[in-house]
Design a protein around this motif. Structure first.
Motif, PDB file in Angstrom:
ATOM      1  N   ILE A  72       7.572 -93.232  15.590  1.00 40.98           N
ATOM      2  CA  ILE A  72       7.674 -94.574  15.942  1.00 40.98           C
ATOM      3  C   ILE A  72       6.553 -95.161  15.630  1.00 40.98           C
ATOM      4  CG2 ILE A  72       8.482 -96.720  16.913  1.00 40.98           C
ATOM      5  CD1 ILE A  72      10.588 -94.803  18.503  1.00 40.98           C
ATOM      6  N   ASP A  73       6.345 -96.395  14.612  1.00 39.17           N
ATOM      7  CA  ASP A  73       4.927 -97.078  14.505  1.00 39.17           C
ATOM      8  C   ASP A  73       4.569 -97.644  15.893  1.00 39.17           C
ATOM      9  OD1 ASP A  73       4.612 -96.703  11.624  1.00 39.17           O
ATOM     10  OD2 ASP A  73       5.992 -98.517  11.532  1.00 39.17           O
ATOM     11  N   PHE A  74       3.075 -97.284  15.942  1.00 43.73           N
ATOM     12  CA  PHE A  74       2.516 -97.953  17.362  1.00 43.73           C
ATOM     13  C   PHE A  74       3.046 -99.507  17.707  1.00 43.73           C
ATOM     14  CE2 PHE A  74      -0.861 -99.617  19.929  1.00 43.73           C
ATOM     15  CZ  PHE A  74      -0.732 -98.738  20.984  1.00 43.73           C
ATOM     16  N   ASP A  75       3.118-100.240  16.636  1.00 51.91           N
ATOM     17  CA  ASP A  75       3.499-101.503  16.858  1.00 51.91           C
ATOM     18  C   ASP A  75       4.791-101.777  17.368  1.00 51.91           C
ATOM     19  OD1 ASP A  75       0.844-102.333  16.050  1.00 51.91           O
ATOM     20  OD2 ASP A  75       1.599-102.798  13.796  1.00 51.91           O
ATOM     21  N   ALA A 129      10.098 -97.300  21.294  1.00 51.73           N
ATOM     22  CA  ALA A 129       9.805 -96.071  21.776  1.00 51.73           C
ATOM     23  C   ALA A 129      10.267 -96.231  23.242  1.00 51.73           C
ATOM     24  CB  ALA A 129       8.533 -95.649  21.653  1.00 51.73           C
ATOM     25  N   PHE A 130       9.696 -96.980  24.177  1.00 53.74           N
ATOM     26  CA  PHE A 130      10.140 -97.051  25.430  1.00 53.74           C
ATOM     27  C   PHE A 130      11.491 -97.180  25.892  1.00 53.74           C
ATOM     28  CE2 PHE A 130       5.313 -97.852  25.950  1.00 53.74           C
ATOM     29  CZ  PHE A 130       5.393 -97.189  26.659  1.00 53.74           C
ATOM     30  N   SER A 131      12.298 -98.012  24.821  1.00 48.95           N
ATOM     31  CA  SER A 131      13.439 -98.235  25.139  1.00 48.95           C
ATOM     32  C   SER A 131      14.394 -96.820  24.878  1.00 48.95           C
ATOM     33  CB  SER A 131      14.209 -99.385  24.044  1.00 48.95           C
ATOM     34  OG  SER A 131      15.532 -99.257  24.214  1.00 48.95           O
ATOM     35  N   ILE A 132      14.087 -96.092  23.892  1.00 45.95           N
ATOM     36  CA  ILE A 132      14.682 -94.779  23.747  1.00 45.95           C
ATOM     37  C   ILE A 132      14.416 -94.100  24.797  1.00 45.95           C
ATOM     38  CG2 ILE A 132      14.350 -92.674  22.396  1.00 45.95           C
ATOM     39  CD1 ILE A 132      13.691 -94.590  19.892  1.00 45.95           C
ATOM     40  N   ALA A 141       3.087 -93.381  16.255  1.00 47.05           N
ATOM     41  CA  ALA A 141       2.076 -92.794  15.086  1.00 47.05           C
ATOM     42  C   ALA A 141       1.248 -94.095  14.896  1.00 47.05           C
ATOM     43  CB  ALA A 141       3.145 -92.984  13.567  1.00 47.05           C
ATOM     44  N   ILE A 142       0.118 -93.730  14.853  1.00 48.37           N
ATOM     45  CA  ILE A 142      -1.290 -94.530  14.307  1.00 48.37           C
ATOM     46  C   ILE A 142      -1.615 -94.230  13.091  1.00 48.37           C
ATOM     47  CG2 ILE A 142      -3.417 -95.278  15.093  1.00 48.37           C
ATOM     48  CD1 ILE A 142      -2.646 -94.343  17.813  1.00 48.37           C
ATOM     49  N   GLY A 143      -1.253 -95.100  12.110  1.00 49.22           N
ATOM     50  CA  GLY A 143      -1.386 -94.618  10.674  1.00 49.22           C
ATOM     51  C   GLY A 143      -0.311 -93.817  10.068  1.00 49.22           C
TER      52      GLY A 143
END
Length: 65
Positions: free
Chosen positions: A27-30, A35-38, A51-53
């Motif tokens: 998941i994109d960092f933004d 991600a926390f919900s998952i 993911a960062i980049g």
């Protein structure tokens, strides 16, 4: 987690037996809230990667993007 020697031993074992972590979501960092919900809902079967980049995404074969 163990000693440095135990850590190195574990990594060598993983390399020898070709064990890799299971990546379920990348998941994109933004979109970190998703991600926390998952994680909070236990919807993953493996790692949830922020993911960062773009390079990280291309390394997670088969992961849900």
């Amino acid at each position: 987690m163990g000693t440095d020697e135990e850590w190195r031993s574990m990594l060598a074992f993983m390399e020898q037996h070709k064990i890799v972590p299971l990546v379920d979501h990348v998941i994109d960092f933004d979109d970190y809230e998703r991600a926390f919900s998952i994680l909070a809902q236990s919807q993953q079967m493996g790692k949830v990667v922020l993911a960062i980049g773009r390079e990280i995404k291309s390394q997670a074969k088969g992961a849900k993007l």
